[in-house]
Every structure is written in C-alpha cells, then in structure tokens.
Design an enzyme around this catalytic site. Structure first.
Site, PDB file in Angstrom:
ATOM      1  N   ASP A 253       0.855  -1.189   0.000  1.00 59.58           N
ATOM      2  CA  ASP A 253       0.000   0.000   0.000  1.00 59.58           C
ATOM      3  C   ASP A 253       0.888   1.234   0.000  1.00 59.58           C
ATOM      4  O   ASP A 253       1.963   1.243   0.622  1.00 59.58           O
ATOM      5  CB  ASP A 253      -0.914   0.015   1.229  1.00 59.58           C
ATOM      6  CG  ASP A 253      -2.003  -1.050   1.151  1.00 59.58           C
ATOM      7  OD1 ASP A 253      -2.337  -1.468   0.029  1.00 59.58           O
ATOM      8  OD2 ASP A 253      -2.508  -1.457   2.202  1.00 59.58           O
TER       9      ASP A 253
ATOM     10  N   ASP B 260      -7.080  -1.349  -4.714  1.00 58.70           N
ATOM     11  CA  ASP B 260      -8.155  -0.947  -3.809  1.00 58.70           C
ATOM     12  C   ASP B 260      -9.010   0.157  -4.422  1.00 58.70           C
ATOM     13  O   ASP B 260     -10.244   0.160  -4.283  1.00 58.70           O
ATOM     14  CB  ASP B 260      -7.568  -0.457  -2.483  1.00 58.70           C
ATOM     15  CG  ASP B 260      -6.811  -1.544  -1.743  1.00 58.70           C
ATOM     16  OD1 ASP B 260      -7.135  -2.730  -1.945  1.00 58.70           O
ATOM     17  OD2 ASP B 260      -5.895  -1.207  -0.976  1.00 58.70           O
TER      18      ASP B 260
END
Length: 236
Positions: free
Chosen positions: A130, A146
């Site tokens: 991330d 995402d």
C-alpha cells in the site's frame, strides 16, 4: 436463426471488454507497486500534493485499507473466490457497462491476490503493498487495486439502481408495467388505449321515433297533421 448468433457476438465483445479492463487494472497496479518498492523509503511519507495526497509505502497483511491484519489467509481465499465467481458469471454478461465494472473488480481482486500469493512472508500469507495516503478523505493507506475495487462497487450500485441487467436489458418499473397493462396491441405491434366510455356507448337505432332524433332529423320529417288540409282531407 440470426438472433442467437448476434447474442453470441455481443457476449464475446463483453467478455473481451471484461478481460481488457482486468488486464489494464492488474498491470497498472503491479507496475505502480514495483516502482514504489524500488524507489520509496519504507514508512516515510512523501508529499505529492501537500497534505491532500501523499505516498507512504507500507506492507499490509490484512484486507483493503489495512483492515483485519491478522486474517491474511482468509482474505486470500476470499479474493480467489471472487476471481473464480467473476470468471464463471462472465459468460452471462451482455452489457458493456457490466463487463467494464466486473473487469475492474476482477483486476483489483487479482492485483491484491498476486501480492498475497507471491510476496513475503510466504505463499498465501504475503503482505499487500500500500502506498496511497489521502488524510483528508480517510486515515487508511491503500493502493491502485483498492481504488478500482471501490470505483467498481460504486458503479455496481448505480447499475442496480438504474435497473441495468447483465444481459443489457432494463428492468421495467412497477409504474411502467401498470401502464402497459392498460394498452392493447394492434396487428402491427402498436398499442392503444381503449376508453371505457366509447366501448359502452350504445349503437344509434335507425328506427328511433322522430321525437328522439336530433333537431335536424326531426325537421326533415313532416308532421302528420301537415298532410291534411283545412277540411280534414288527406292531401294528395
């Protein structure tokens, strides 16, 4: 005989659009993650647009947006199940909108599943990369996969609300269905409404007495007493 062929052609186009969207999302996601791992320091915020957008490289063992960090295996199985379900249902898709939406969802699921399968610490337990941070919007850190998953879910809900089906047809609302029930089809396929007053109107009796006829017709019939003269004899 030409109708099944056209539906099959539309199905091939929809599947191709779904696959293309999925490949684009996976490629975008994996290239971005590779660049982040190779160039960004771990755990150090890098401002991009001031405080609105930052790059913050972290590894997430849990679900999207760093939820449930101790359930990596569970989310690996869920991601795999989502991928298999989309592939199975893809043959039913005729709508290009649904093809693109499910393609984005498939690409997002595959992007994070690849991380869980092939990144450290091991197969099925890999940590997802991330790096996108938007503190003004949410405190969680996320990635390209995402983002596409969230976008696809928003469009998914909109398509359901608008009544767009997987085959491209539109769900008829109850109001339109009630209006359709009040019409009768003609031979040419058109429809018209039949007023109740016209159907119930009685036919005009040609033998109706002169008193019951309209004023112009009564005027055209001479009265019986006009046929007699003043002496009471019939006029000839």
């Amino acid at each position: 005989m030409s109708r099944p062929a056209s539906r099959a052609k539309v199905s091939v186009r929809a599947i191709a659009a779904l696959a293309f969207a999925a490949v684009v999302v996976v490629a975008f996601d994996q290239v971005a993650k590779a660049l982040v791992v190779a160039n960004l320091p771990y755990g150090t915020p890098v401002p991009v647009l001031g405080g609105a957008l930052q790059f913050l490289y972290v590894r997430n063992p849990g679900a999207a947006f760093s939820f449930a960090v101790n359930m990596t295996w569970v989310f690996s199985i869920i991601s795999a199940a989502v991928v298999v379900a989309i592939i199975i249902y893809s043959r039913r898709i005729r709508s290009m909108w649904w093809a693109v939406v499910l393609g984005m969802l498939l690409g997002g699921a595959l992007g994070n599943l690849i991380d869980r399968l092939f990144r450290e610490p091991g197969f099925g337990r890999g940590h997802v990369v991330d790096f996108i941070s938007t503190p003004w919007m949410m405190p969680a850190i996320y990635n390209v996969a995402d983002s596409f998953i969230c976008i696809s879910m928003v469009v998914f809900v909109l398509l359901v609300i608008l009544g767009v089906n997987l085959d491209g047809s539109r769900t008829v609302s109850a109001k339109r269905a009630a209006q359709a029930d009040t019409t009768e089809p003609l031979d040419g396929g058109a429809a018209f409404s039949v007023p109740a007053t016209d159907a119930a109107a009685p036919a005009t009796d040609a033998a109706a007495p002169a008193a019951d006829l309209p004023e112009p017709e009564r005027a055209s019939r001479p009265a019986q007493h006009d046929r007699r003269d003043a002496l009471g004899h019939d006029a000839t």
